[in-house]
Design a protein around this motif. Structure first.
Motif, PDB file in Angstrom:
ATOM      1  N   ARG A  92      26.696  44.193  42.846  1.00  0.00           N
ATOM      2  CA  ARG A  92      28.091  43.794  42.690  1.00  0.00           C
ATOM      3  C   ARG A  92      28.727  43.786  44.066  1.00  0.00           C
ATOM      4  N   ILE A  93      29.497  42.726  44.316  1.00  0.00           N
ATOM      5  CA  ILE A  93      30.280  42.684  45.541  1.00  0.00           C
ATOM      6  C   ILE A  93      31.727  42.450  45.145  1.00  0.00           C
ATOM      7  N   GLY A  94      32.621  42.937  45.948  1.00  0.00           N
ATOM      8  CA  GLY A  94      34.029  42.763  45.604  1.00  0.00           C
ATOM      9  C   GLY A  94      34.923  42.934  46.808  1.00  0.00           C
ATOM     10  N   THR A  95      36.144  42.496  46.633  1.00  0.00           N
ATOM     11  CA  THR A  95      37.140  42.641  47.684  1.00  0.00           C
ATOM     12  C   THR A  95      38.524  42.582  47.072  1.00  0.00           C
ATOM     13  N   ASP A  96      39.502  43.065  47.782  1.00  0.00           N
ATOM     14  CA  ASP A  96      40.895  42.910  47.388  1.00  0.00           C
ATOM     15  C   ASP A  96      41.463  41.707  48.117  1.00  0.00           C
ATOM     16  N   LEU A  97      42.098  40.806  47.377  1.00  0.00           N
ATOM     17  CA  LEU A  97      42.763  39.658  47.978  1.00  0.00           C
ATOM     18  C   LEU A  97      44.261  39.896  47.910  1.00  0.00           C
ATOM     19  N   HIS A  98      44.929  39.736  49.027  1.00  0.00           N
ATOM     20  CA  HIS A  98      46.376  39.858  49.078  1.00  0.00           C
ATOM     21  C   HIS A  98      46.930  38.445  48.994  1.00  0.00           C
ATOM     22  N   LEU A  99      47.576  38.145  47.878  1.00  0.00           N
ATOM     23  CA  LEU A  99      47.956  36.774  47.571  1.00  0.00           C
ATOM     24  C   LEU A  99      49.451  36.575  47.636  1.00  0.00           C
ATOM     25  N   GLY A 100      49.809  35.453  48.173  1.00  0.00           N
ATOM     26  CA  GLY A 100      51.143  34.939  47.997  1.00  0.00           C
ATOM     27  C   GLY A 100      52.179  35.388  48.987  1.00  0.00           C
ATOM     28  N   GLN A 101      53.261  34.690  48.901  1.00  0.00           N
ATOM     29  CA  GLN A 101      54.461  35.020  49.631  1.00  0.00           C
ATOM     30  C   GLN A 101      55.551  35.177  48.599  1.00  0.00           C
ATOM     31  N   VAL A 102      56.656  35.681  49.000  1.00  0.00           N
ATOM     32  CA  VAL A 102      57.674  36.044  48.035  1.00  0.00           C
ATOM     33  C   VAL A 102      58.348  34.838  47.385  1.00  0.00           C
ATOM     34  N   THR A 103      58.604  33.755  48.081  1.00  0.00           N
ATOM     35  CA  THR A 103      59.483  32.742  47.502  1.00  0.00           C
ATOM     36  C   THR A 103      58.866  31.458  46.951  1.00  0.00           C
ATOM     37  N   PRO A 104      57.965  30.766  47.623  1.00  0.00           N
ATOM     38  CA  PRO A 104      57.531  29.491  47.054  1.00  0.00           C
ATOM     39  C   PRO A 104      56.795  29.664  45.728  1.00  0.00           C
ATOM     40  N   VAL A 105      56.991  28.721  44.848  1.00  0.00           N
ATOM     41  CA  VAL A 105      56.245  28.676  43.608  1.00  0.00           C
ATOM     42  C   VAL A 105      54.901  28.034  43.921  1.00  0.00           C
ATOM     43  N   MET A 106      53.832  28.648  43.447  1.00  0.00           N
ATOM     44  CA  MET A 106      52.493  28.160  43.726  1.00  0.00           C
ATOM     45  C   MET A 106      51.723  28.095  42.412  1.00  0.00           C
ATOM     46  N   LEU A 107      51.164  26.939  42.097  1.00  0.00           N
ATOM     47  CA  LEU A 107      50.358  26.773  40.897  1.00  0.00           C
ATOM     48  C   LEU A 107      49.003  26.224  41.287  1.00  0.00           C
ATOM     49  N   GLY A 108      47.938  26.767  40.713  1.00  0.00           N
ATOM     50  CA  GLY A 108      46.589  26.300  40.983  1.00  0.00           C
ATOM     51  C   GLY A 108      45.995  25.631  39.758  1.00  0.00           C
ATOM     52  N   PHE A 109      45.166  24.623  39.994  1.00  0.00           N
ATOM     53  CA  PHE A 109      44.541  23.856  38.921  1.00  0.00           C
ATOM     54  C   PHE A 109      43.067  23.665  39.243  1.00  0.00           C
ATOM     55  N   PHE A 110      42.198  23.670  38.223  1.00  0.00           N
ATOM     56  CA  PHE A 110      40.764  23.476  38.419  1.00  0.00           C
ATOM     57  C   PHE A 110      40.418  22.025  38.721  1.00  0.00           C
ATOM     58  N   GLY A 111      41.210  21.077  38.265  1.00  0.00           N
ATOM     59  CA  GLY A 111      40.995  19.669  38.560  1.00  0.00           C
ATOM     60  C   GLY A 111      39.859  19.045  37.773  1.00  0.00           C
ATOM     61  N   ASP A 112      39.587  17.792  38.082  1.00  0.00           N
ATOM     62  CA  ASP A 112      38.598  16.981  37.380  1.00  0.00           C
ATOM     63  C   ASP A 112      37.215  17.623  37.429  1.00  0.00           C
ATOM     64  N   GLN A 113      36.567  17.747  36.283  1.00  0.00           N
ATOM     65  CA  GLN A 113      35.216  18.289  36.130  1.00  0.00           C
ATOM     66  C   GLN A 113      35.052  19.683  36.731  1.00  0.00           C
ATOM     67  N   GLU A 114      36.159  20.419  36.859  1.00  0.00           N
ATOM     68  CA  GLU A 114      36.156  21.756  37.464  1.00  0.00           C
ATOM     69  C   GLU A 114      35.506  21.746  38.847  1.00  0.00           C
ATOM     70  N   ARG A 115      35.720  20.634  39.593  1.00  0.00           N
ATOM     71  CA  ARG A 115      35.179  20.498  40.953  1.00  0.00           C
ATOM     72  C   ARG A 115      36.213  19.992  41.938  1.00  0.00           C
ATOM     73  N   MET A 116      37.433  19.759  41.467  1.00  0.00           N
ATOM     74  CA  MET A 116      38.467  19.200  42.347  1.00  0.00           C
ATOM     75  C   MET A 116      39.735  20.057  42.257  1.00  0.00           C
TER      76      MET A 116
END
Length: 166
Positions: A71-95
């Motif tokens: 098992r490998i792992g890490t902590d990711l520190h994500l984001g900034q306080v104000t902008p709205v950010m949305l992520g999408f998997f996209g076409d065929q889960e490759r884009m």
């Protein structure tokens, strides 16, 4: 991805009304293709930056017995306080792509995006192409900002590390 406005533009009140980071994962034609297992961030609506623990491991479970090869792992520190950010998997889960919109402050600065990619059997080296684009609002009009070459086939790509077969 880094979004900036020239100093004279900032002084004139220019700002991004939206920005996108887009990516494309692929292997050679005729091979099995990679796909996304997860993307980060998926949603970030403001408030405090988030810390997310990401772990990837190989395991086997048969009835009440469970074994783990690693098992490998890490902590990711994500984001900034104000902008709205949305992520999408996209076409065929490759884009995958991420959309940024301003909330209380403009969309400016450096933004980080992560993905976990599956390399299925029969998939050769995984390649990644990316592009960033945005809508820059000036006093009089909106300027689309982005690369001249938008077709994925015409964009540069990098090879990601190939997982070794056991």
């Amino acid at each position: 991805m880094e979004l900036d406005v020239p100093p004279e533009g900032r002084a004139a009140g220019w700002s991004y009304t939206a920005a996108w980071c887009r990516a494309y994962l692929f292997a050679r034609s005729g091979e099995a293709q990679p796909r996304l297992l997860d993307i980060y961030p998926q949603r970030l609506y403001g408030g405090a930056p988030a810390t997310v623990k990401v772990e990837v491991g190989l395991g086997l479970k048969a009835g009440p017995l469970e074994a783990e090869a690693g098992r490998i792992g890490t902590d990711l520190h994500l984001g900034q306080v104000t902008p709205v950010m949305l992520g999408f998997f996209g076409d065929q889960e490759r884009m995958p792509y991420w959309e940024l919109r301003p909330k209380d402050k403009p969309v400016l600065g450096i933004y980080h995006f992560w993905m976990i990619v599956e390399q299925p059997p029969g998939c050769g080296a995984v390649r990644l192409s990316v592009l960033g684009e945005g809508n820059l609002q000036t006093r009089l009009f909106n300027i689309p900002v982005g690369p001249a070459k938008r077709a994925w086939d015409n964009r540069q790509s990098i090879a990601l590390a190939r997982l070794a077969a056991p």
